[in-house]
Structures are given as structure tokens and as C-alpha cells.
Design a protein around this motif. Sequence first.
Motif, short mmCIF file in Angstrom:
data_model
loop_
_atom_site.label_atom_id
_atom_site.label_comp_id
_atom_site.label_asym_id
_atom_site.label_seq_id
_atom_site.Cartn_x
_atom_site.Cartn_y
_atom_site.Cartn_z
N GLY A 33 58.95 -78.33 -68.59
CA GLY A 33 60.14 -77.84 -69.29
C GLY A 33 61.14 -78.95 -69.49
N GLY A 34 62.14 -78.69 -70.29
CA GLY A 34 63.17 -79.68 -70.57
C GLY A 34 64.20 -79.71 -69.45
N CYS A 35 64.24 -80.80 -68.69
CA CYS A 35 65.14 -80.92 -67.55
C CYS A 35 66.06 -82.11 -67.78
CB CYS A 35 64.35 -81.10 -66.26
SG CYS A 35 63.21 -79.74 -65.93
N GLY A 36 67.37 -81.87 -67.82
CA GLY A 36 68.30 -82.91 -68.19
C GLY A 36 69.10 -83.53 -67.07
N THR A 37 69.02 -82.96 -65.86
CA THR A 37 69.80 -83.50 -64.76
C THR A 37 69.02 -83.37 -63.46
OG1 THR A 37 71.92 -83.35 -63.57
CG2 THR A 37 71.04 -81.30 -64.48
N MET A 38 69.20 -84.33 -62.55
CA MET A 38 68.43 -84.33 -61.31
C MET A 38 69.18 -85.16 -60.27
SD MET A 38 64.64 -85.96 -60.67
CE MET A 38 65.12 -87.49 -61.40
N ASP A 39 69.02 -84.79 -59.00
CA ASP A 39 69.55 -85.59 -57.90
C ASP A 39 68.62 -85.42 -56.71
OD1 ASP A 39 71.31 -87.34 -56.64
OD2 ASP A 39 72.58 -85.74 -55.89
N ALA A 40 68.67 -86.36 -55.78
CA ALA A 40 67.83 -86.32 -54.59
C ALA A 40 68.68 -86.38 -53.33
CB ALA A 40 66.84 -87.50 -54.60
N SER A 41 68.16 -85.77 -52.26
CA SER A 41 68.82 -85.90 -50.95
C SER A 41 68.68 -87.33 -50.47
CB SER A 41 68.20 -84.92 -49.95
OG SER A 41 66.81 -85.18 -49.79
N ALA B 93 63.48 -87.01 -64.90
CA ALA B 93 63.70 -85.68 -65.46
C ALA B 93 64.02 -85.87 -66.93
CB ALA B 93 64.84 -84.97 -64.75
N GLY B 94 63.39 -85.05 -67.76
CA GLY B 94 63.61 -85.18 -69.20
C GLY B 94 62.92 -84.09 -69.96
N SER B 95 62.66 -84.36 -71.22
CA SER B 95 62.07 -83.34 -72.08
C SER B 95 60.65 -82.97 -71.68
CB SER B 95 62.10 -83.81 -73.54
OG SER B 95 61.45 -85.06 -73.67
N SER B 96 59.98 -83.82 -70.91
CA SER B 96 58.63 -83.51 -70.41
C SER B 96 58.65 -82.90 -69.02
CB SER B 96 57.77 -84.77 -70.40
OG SER B 96 57.60 -85.27 -71.70
N GLY B 97 59.83 -82.54 -68.52
CA GLY B 97 59.95 -81.96 -67.19
C GLY B 97 60.26 -83.01 -66.15
N CYS C 249 67.35 -77.40 -65.57
CA CYS C 249 66.45 -77.35 -66.72
C CYS C 249 66.94 -76.36 -67.76
CB CYS C 249 65.04 -76.96 -66.29
SG CYS C 249 64.30 -78.12 -65.11
N LEU C 250 66.70 -76.67 -69.00
CA LEU C 250 67.06 -75.81 -70.12
C LEU C 250 65.95 -74.80 -70.36
CD1 LEU C 250 69.09 -75.31 -72.45
CD2 LEU C 250 67.68 -76.85 -73.82
N THR C 251 66.32 -73.56 -70.53
CA THR C 251 65.35 -72.52 -70.86
C THR C 251 65.87 -71.77 -72.08
OG1 THR C 251 66.42 -70.91 -69.42
CG2 THR C 251 64.65 -72.22 -68.47
N ARG C 252 64.98 -71.03 -72.72
CA ARG C 252 65.38 -70.17 -73.83
C ARG C 252 64.82 -68.79 -73.58
NH1 ARG C 252 67.72 -72.15 -78.40
NH2 ARG C 252 67.72 -74.39 -78.58
N GLU C 253 65.68 -67.80 -73.71
CA GLU C 253 65.25 -66.42 -73.53
C GLU C 253 64.28 -66.05 -74.65
OE1 GLU C 253 68.80 -64.13 -73.60
OE2 GLU C 253 69.63 -65.10 -71.83
N PRO D 144 69.97 -70.70 -75.71
CA PRO D 144 69.59 -71.54 -74.57
C PRO D 144 70.40 -71.17 -73.33
CG PRO D 144 70.94 -72.77 -76.11
CD PRO D 144 70.71 -71.43 -76.73
N SER D 145 69.78 -71.31 -72.20
CA SER D 145 70.47 -71.16 -70.92
C SER D 145 69.85 -72.17 -69.97
CB SER D 145 70.35 -69.73 -70.38
OG SER D 145 69.01 -69.43 -70.08
N SER D 146 70.27 -72.16 -68.72
CA SER D 146 69.75 -73.15 -67.79
C SER D 146 69.36 -72.50 -66.48
CB SER D 146 70.79 -74.25 -67.55
OG SER D 146 71.97 -73.68 -67.04
N GLU D 147 68.48 -73.18 -65.77
CA GLU D 147 68.07 -72.78 -64.43
C GLU D 147 68.19 -73.99 -63.52
OE1 GLU D 147 64.82 -69.61 -63.95
OE2 GLU D 147 64.14 -70.85 -65.61
N VAL D 148 68.47 -73.72 -62.26
CA VAL D 148 68.55 -74.78 -61.26
C VAL D 148 67.43 -74.55 -60.25
CG1 VAL D 148 69.98 -75.81 -59.45
CG2 VAL D 148 71.04 -74.99 -61.57
N PHE D 149 66.73 -75.63 -59.92
CA PHE D 149 65.63 -75.58 -58.97
C PHE D 149 65.87 -76.60 -57.87
CE2 PHE D 149 63.84 -74.62 -63.15
CZ PHE D 149 63.25 -73.40 -62.92
N VAL D 150 65.35 -76.31 -56.68
CA VAL D 150 65.26 -77.29 -55.61
C VAL D 150 63.79 -77.42 -55.26
CG1 VAL D 150 65.81 -77.83 -53.21
CG2 VAL D 150 67.58 -76.90 -54.70
N LEU D 151 63.29 -78.65 -55.27
CA LEU D 151 61.89 -78.93 -54.94
C LEU D 151 61.83 -79.70 -53.64
CD1 LEU D 151 61.28 -80.13 -58.47
CD2 LEU D 151 59.78 -78.44 -57.51
#
Length: 196
Positions: free
Chosen positions: A87-95, A66-70, A105-109, A119-126
Motif C-alpha cells: 500500500g501507499g505509505c508516506g511516513t515512518m519512524d523506528a524505535s 516507506a513509499g508508494s510500494s509500501g 499509510c493512505l487507504t481509500r474506502e 482517501p483516509s489513512s491508517e497507522v500501523f506498528v510492526l
Amino acid sequence: PTESIRAAALDGSGRRAAVAGRRLYLADRATGQGSTSPLPTAKGESPGSGGVYALRFVGGGSLLSAGSSGVLQWDPRTGKAESLLSGGCGTMDASADGRRIAVGCLTREALSNGQRGRPSSEVFVLDLQTGERRTIVGHGDAVQSVALDPSGELIASGDTTGVVRVGRVDGTAPHLLLGARGVVPSVGFSPDGRWV
């Protein structure tokens, strides 16, 4: 020697290691062989600007970054990467089973005048088996760190204001855990999933 290493990971057996800064370095500790792969350039950035901030080996032998390239899924044998999330994603963890990953991931309105807002952030589960992607709401807009419990059913996040939130990956409202002062740069679950 002048490159900052931002992320590191070992596979479950401890045989393979990966580190990343502006390049991805893979090493097989049993054979002593290693490889280097360039990181994709982040959209709209200069070549070589891509950075990795989190690495995880998952089932099947692949490596996630996870990083600046998603979020990218790497094949350690070939050094090739497939994009799972842009997108820019700065943190990640796995089960523990490697089926699910949580990503912050960092987003901008977008403002009405075409400018980029705060800037704000979103959390995703894949879900890596089905490809399903779920946006997890209720974790605020300043997420700095995420973690999944070993079962992949609970998600914890830490933010820039010292708040830790814990909730289910189905998106139900999380519980707030207060008490940290300042940024929560890392959050995790105990191996039995009972403690954050």
C-alpha cells in the motif's frame, strides 16, 4: 540532476548513507563505494512510478523505506528488497533499538458501486523481530506524520488539520494536543521521550 530526492537517512555510525526519489542510492562513506537500486513499481502504476517518502536504518544493518510500494526492508549489500507492508505509505519512524516501526499509510474506502471513495489513512506498528502487525486506531483518518518514542512504547501522529495525537502502541485512546495550524508534516519525540 532532475530527480527530486524525497528521503534521506544515515546509519547509527554515520558511515552509510541512503537517499531516494525514484531510485534508491546507497553510499559507504568510509570506502566511497555506492550503489543504485530501482524501486519496485507501485501496484497498478506505470513502471518507474514508485516513490520513497521515508528511509530508516535499523538494527542488523538493514534499511527500511516507506513509499508508494509500501514498506520495504532492503539489504544494502545486495540491493534486494523484501515487502513488509503493501500500500501507499508516506511516513515512518523506528524505535531507538530498531525493533518496532510506526507507519502511516493512505487507504481509500471502497464504495458499494465499485468506485474508490475518499482517501483516509491508517497507522500501523510492526514488530520487526516477531513480524506482528498492529493497527493503531484513534489517530484519525488524515494522518500526515508518525513518530515512535525511543522506547517504542508511545506513538505520536500529526494530521492534515493540525491535530497531534500521542498514545501507547497497545492501541489505547490517544491524548490530543491542539495548537498547530494546518498540516503537521513532521512529528518527533525528544531523545528522552518527554517532549513531542
